[in-house]
Design an enzyme around this catalytic site. Structure first.
Site, PDB file in Angstrom:
ATOM      1  N   LYS A  12       0.844  -1.201   0.000  1.00 35.30           N
ATOM      2  CA  LYS A  12       0.000   0.000   0.000  1.00 35.30           C
ATOM      3  C   LYS A  12       0.877   1.248   0.000  1.00 35.30           C
ATOM      4  O   LYS A  12       1.931   1.281   0.647  1.00 35.30           O
ATOM      5  CB  LYS A  12      -0.897  -0.032   1.242  1.00 35.30           C
ATOM      6  CG  LYS A  12      -1.958   1.052   1.297  1.00 35.30           C
ATOM      7  CD  LYS A  12      -2.841   0.852   2.527  1.00 35.30           C
ATOM      8  CE  LYS A  12      -3.930   1.916   2.634  1.00 35.30           C
ATOM      9  NZ  LYS A  12      -4.791   1.703   3.816  1.00 35.30           N
ATOM     10  N   SER A  15      -9.625   1.493   3.057  1.00 36.98           N
ATOM     11  CA  SER A  15      -8.776   2.339   2.232  1.00 36.98           C
ATOM     12  C   SER A  15      -7.725   1.574   1.432  1.00 36.98           C
ATOM     13  O   SER A  15      -7.111   2.114   0.521  1.00 36.98           O
ATOM     14  CB  SER A  15      -8.080   3.391   3.096  1.00 36.98           C
ATOM     15  OG  SER A  15      -7.224   2.783   4.064  1.00 36.98           O
ATOM     16  N   SER A  64      -9.838  -1.028   7.198  1.00 38.30           N
ATOM     17  CA  SER A  64      -9.313  -0.739   5.867  1.00 38.30           C
ATOM     18  C   SER A  64      -8.544  -1.872   5.209  1.00 38.30           C
ATOM     19  O   SER A  64      -8.221  -1.780   4.031  1.00 38.30           O
ATOM     20  CB  SER A  64      -8.420   0.512   5.913  1.00 38.30           C
ATOM     21  OG  SER A  64      -9.209   1.658   6.133  1.00 38.30           O
TER      22      SER A  64
END
Length: 441
Positions: free
Chosen positions: A84, A159, A183
């Site tokens: 990420k 997210s 997330s």
């Protein structure tokens, strides 16, 4: 959107390690397969943002030599991993999904990335995410929209949407994400993969751009429980000994809005767990989920502004109006409201601990429904159930529990005290998702 999985992609992490050991394939050949898939599918899915192809090829060649010489560093040697974009990968942009950080290049790896490299993993690149990790859609105003690999035009969640989508699409074997109120688990749920948020602090957050340090966890996405466990074994500190009693079903009937598909699938998971002797009874949830999620959002906004205040002042044009507005709204709230929020979160932590008691964990739905189309109403309650584990700082794993009536993944989760124990249970209770339907989506 996904297309058929090659055998080396289907193998994931653990089975691929066995294939390397027996010499039936090599890390450099496996990397080539993943790069071909990325070239073919990433333009449509938009999961990877930045790639380190030369570095990955160098790592793959070195891994191939180690396996051929009997000197593999770990079971992760030669495993292809995505990261990420709020987690630093040396030499790549470290943006946290925020336009103002577009030119920030990480000068060193985050601690969790260093541990992956030390284990021989191949770090392929960084993945798209919600701006600043505040949201659950991954329709990023600076870096684009990540599509759900199961159906074009649908969110991959967030997210960590790029992480969940990349693993589901077979663009990498596993991925790192972060989880503040769900997330990692929300995109895992929407994309039909496994996702675990371990105990608070189990994976170092050094080199991770935070949203809310008091709630943030680094987590893992993979296509099996065993693959998640293999990554945690290399990058997370072990959990303390915990009770080994049966699961209990977490009754959220009066606290969360569940679609008919989620209700039916969850009842089926309960039946399987009972039949295997893994679950005894249910416990009612006496927590206002919407309220506690909003308290977590306030904490995220306040702590997020503390992280980004200097850049927001220097480069306001690099923040969307929505993200900047949320940060500023949180900071404008009176101190007593923030203190009240922290007190309520502490109370929720104690309540979750009490519900678990001497059990191995609590079994519940991950989200109230499947992924939804871009442009439709965004459910405010996406993180209502997932946020509980963040408040408590406890491990939580999301796993597939079938498909909705229109063919989108559904997910259950287990909240417990021992990541290994709940991953083992998730592996036993998960419903394999039909790849043939995924290929047609």
């Amino acid at each position: 959107m996904i297309g058929p999985f090659e055998p080396e992609v289907t193998a994931g992490v653990v089975a691929l390690s066995a294939a390397y050991a027996e010499g039936s394939t090599r890390p450099d050949a496996v990397l080539a397969t993943y790069l071909t898939r990325i070239e073919r599918m990433n333009p449509a899915i938009h999961a990877f943002i930045d790639l380190d192809i030369d570095g990955a090829r160098d790592a793959a060649r070195a891994s191939s030599y180690r396996w051929a010489s009997g000197m593999a560093l770990s079971p992760l040697d030669g495993c292809v991993v995505g990261v990420k974009s709020n987690i630093a990968v040396a030499g790549l942009p470290w943006t946290a999904g925020i336009g103002a950080y577009r030119d920030r290049i990480a000068d060193r790896d985050a601690a969790c990335v260093r541990r992956l490299r030390a284990a021989g993993a191949i770090l392929l690149g960084t993945l798209n995410m919600e701006e600043g990790a505040l949201g659950a859609v991954t329709d990023n105003p600076w870096f684009g929209r990540t599509q759900n690999p199961w159906r074009e035009g649908f969110t991959a969640g967030g997210s960590s949407g790029g992480s969940g989508a990349a693993v589901a699409a077979g663009l990498c074997a596993a991925a790192l994400g972060t989880d503040t109120m769900g997330s990692v688990r929300i995109p895992s749920a929407y994309c039909g993969v496994f996702g675990i948020k371990p105990r608070y602090g189990a994976i170092s957050d050094e080199g991770v751009t935070p949203l809310a340090p008091s709630l943030d966890h680094v987590g893992v996405h993979a296509r099996s429980a065993g693959d998640c466990a293999a990554l945690l074994a290399e990058i997370a500190t072990p959990d303390p000994a915990s009770p080994s009693g049966p699961l209990a079903a977490l009754d959220v009937t009066d606290r969360a809005t569940l679609s008919d598909d989620v209700r039916a699938a969850f009842l089926a998971v309960i039946a399987v767990a009972e039949a295997q002797g893994l679950l005894q009874g249910s416990v009612p949830l006496d927590i206002d989920l919407g309220r506690i999620r909003r308290r977590g959002l306030l904490i995220s906004e306040v702590e997020g502004l503390a992280e980004h205040a200097d850049m927001l002042e220097a480069r306001p044009d690099g923040f969307s109006e929505t993200f900047a507005g949320m940060l500023r709204w949180g900071a404008a709230q009176p101190p007593e409201k923030l203190a009240e929020a922290r007190a309520e979160i502490a109370s929720a932590k104690a309540a979750v601990e009490a519900l678990i008691g001497d059990r191995v964990g609590l079994l519940g739905p991950t989200t109230g429904g499947p992924a939804f189309p871009f442009g439709s109403h965004i459910p405010a309650d996406q993180a209502d159930i997932t946020c509980l584990a963040n408040m408590a700082g406890l491990p939580a794993v999301a796993f597939p529990m079938g498909l909705s009536g229109d063919g989108m993944p559904l997910s259950a989760q287990i909240i417990g005290r021992d990541s290994g124990a709940i991953l083992e249970l998730a592996g036993k209770l998960a419903t394999p998702l039909p790849l043939s339907q995924r290929e047609r989506a």
